[in-house]
Enzyme design. Structure first.
Site, PDB file in Angstrom:
ATOM      1  N   TYR A 109      39.619  32.463  40.069  1.00  0.00           N
ATOM      2  CA  TYR A 109      40.758  32.194  39.178  1.00  0.00           C
ATOM      3  C   TYR A 109      41.526  33.480  38.939  1.00  0.00           C
ATOM      4  O   TYR A 109      40.936  34.563  38.792  1.00  0.00           O
ATOM      5  CB  TYR A 109      40.274  31.637  37.834  1.00  0.00           C
ATOM      6  CG  TYR A 109      41.379  31.558  36.797  1.00  0.00           C
ATOM      7  CD1 TYR A 109      42.143  30.407  36.666  1.00  0.00           C
ATOM      8  CD2 TYR A 109      41.676  32.641  35.965  1.00  0.00           C
ATOM      9  CE1 TYR A 109      43.174  30.338  35.727  1.00  0.00           C
ATOM     10  CE2 TYR A 109      42.695  32.582  35.037  1.00  0.00           C
ATOM     11  CZ  TYR A 109      43.443  31.426  34.924  1.00  0.00           C
ATOM     12  OH  TYR A 109      44.464  31.361  34.015  1.00  0.00           O
ATOM     13  N   GLU A 197      49.601  31.109  37.073  1.00  0.00           N
ATOM     14  CA  GLU A 197      48.196  30.750  37.157  1.00  0.00           C
ATOM     15  C   GLU A 197      47.871  30.308  38.573  1.00  0.00           C
ATOM     16  O   GLU A 197      48.524  29.401  39.110  1.00  0.00           O
ATOM     17  CB  GLU A 197      47.881  29.634  36.161  1.00  0.00           C
ATOM     18  CG  GLU A 197      46.411  29.338  36.006  1.00  0.00           C
ATOM     19  CD  GLU A 197      46.146  28.336  34.903  1.00  0.00           C
ATOM     20  OE1 GLU A 197      45.419  28.673  33.949  1.00  0.00           O
ATOM     21  OE2 GLU A 197      46.662  27.202  34.993  1.00  0.00           O
TER      22      GLU A 197
END
Length: 385
Positions: A109, A197
């Site tokens: 991530y 993101e």
């Protein structure tokens, strides 16, 4: 403003950020043609809506042939996709991304956002790719690694390398990840983004680092500098009332309650919603009419608030600083005469000429409830419901 995944990837690609190949399709025919042009054995068909959790809802599927790409695209286009972020009503899929398949060795991530508590951008990374970052923060916060960026120096290579090491990357993976992170940071700052993101950020068996998914949000106040990004807005993905409000330059956000709110100033609007909840009610919206609460502005605000069938009463809370309260009162009276005000209305005006404003409201032939304090206004509007 939010954009679709395929648009986010196009922007990232223009900054040299590594993303898999892919194109958007608006029909099954287009999807088939794109797959033929791309070639290969594995494709990913991804529904394009402004919400996460698409995979769990059936909006991300693997295809092992061109014919299967067409079949899946045909199934997805027009479907109502329900995820944990869309709510039970879901969202209609109008376009799909046809992406090339990627061999995945690891899922990570990576995200960038403004941390308002320290007034700095923070680059966050985690080994828990493919998992909602909120879940990671709640259950295993020690697995989120952060680098705070000094606005005077921007992100430095050593900070990107430090994140790569913390993710457990090795050899060429560190070089690729460092380049990826620095280019992502450049894309964030140069496009005036508010959120970037990458989830998941994947490492291939060959050591490449790629953005398998991408989510970007932008600061609306900076869009005038980025006409090409502003043109990416998809109003089909926004609440119709919020779109209508933006056309009238009103700041409106729809909520789930039944007390309509019309306020000037974001801070006062937040306080008003808090007081309504304290009095036992639930706000139906956030609506900031700004400093110039004239007849047209108030009328447009009323029409938008009353278009929500859940609204059972309206609270107007205006502080007269830039604009005099008596002018606001006249605006409310004239606006109320021109619309079908079918629910109770409570008005609280404070500031310049507030006394004169209350007299105007009390002496009008309109059925207004006038309050002299915010607490009284909230209690009155909840009682009326």
């Amino acid at each position: 403003m939010n954009i679709h995944e395929y648009q986010a990837k196009d922007i990232l690609r223009s900054y040299g950020v590594a993303v898999p190949g892919g194109k958007v399709a608006f029909s099954a025919d287009e999807a088939e043609a794109i797959a033929k042009e791309m070639g290969g054995d594995i494709f990913v068909v991804k529904a394009q809506i402004h919400a996460g959790g698409r995979g769990k809802g059936g909006g991300v599927k693997l295809a092992k042939s061109v014919a299967e790409v067409r079949e899946l695209a045909d199934q997805m286009l027009g479907m109502t996709l329900v995820t944990h972020q869309t709510g039970p009503e879901g969202k209609t899929v109008h376009r799909v991304l046809i992406a090339e398949g990627v061999d995945i060795a690891r899922e990570l991530y990576l995200g960038i956002v403004l941390d308002r508590s320290v007034s700095k951008l923070v680059v966050m990374a985690s080994t828990e790719g493919g998992v909602e970052i909120e879940t990671v923060a709640e259950e295993t916060p020690e697995k989120i690694y952060k680098e705070y960026i000094d606005p005077q120096t921007d992100m430095q290579p050593f900070q990107a390398r430090r994140l790569a090491f913390k993710l457990g990357l090795e050899g060429d993976q560190i070089k690729h990840a460092t380049k990826f992170i620095l280019q992502l940071y450049s894309a964030f700052t140069e496009t005036d983004a508010s959120l970037m993101e990458i989830n998941p950020l994947v490492v291939t068996p060959a050591g490449e680092v790629l953005a398998l998914d991408a989510k970007i949000g932008f600061d609306d106040n900076a869009l005038y500098r980025h006409k090409n990004i502003a043109e990416m807005r998809d109003t089909n993905e926004e609440d119709p009332l919020e779109v209508r409000a933006s056309e009238h330059h009103l700041n409106y956000i729809k909520l789930d309650g039944n007390v309509g709110c019309m306020v000037n100033g974001a801070g006062l609007a937040m306080a008003t919603m808090d007081i309504i909840k304290l009095a036992g009610g639930m706000p139906a919206n956030f609506l900031d009419v700004g400093g110039g609460a004239n007849v047209e502005t108030v009328r447009n605000g009323f029409e938008i608030i009353l278009s929500d069938p859940n609204v059972k009463a309206v609270l107007v809370n205006i502080f007269g600083g830039i604009v005099r309260c008596d002018r606001v009162a006249n605006g409310i009276i004239e606006a109320a005469k021109s619309i079908d005000l079918s629910v109770p209305l409570v008005v609280r005006l404070e500031g310049t000429n507030a006394k004169e404003a209350r007299e105007l409201l009390a002496n009008s032939d309109m059925n207004f409830e006038v309050a002299s304090s915010l607490e009284e206004a909230a209690e009155k509007v909840v009682a009326l419901i």
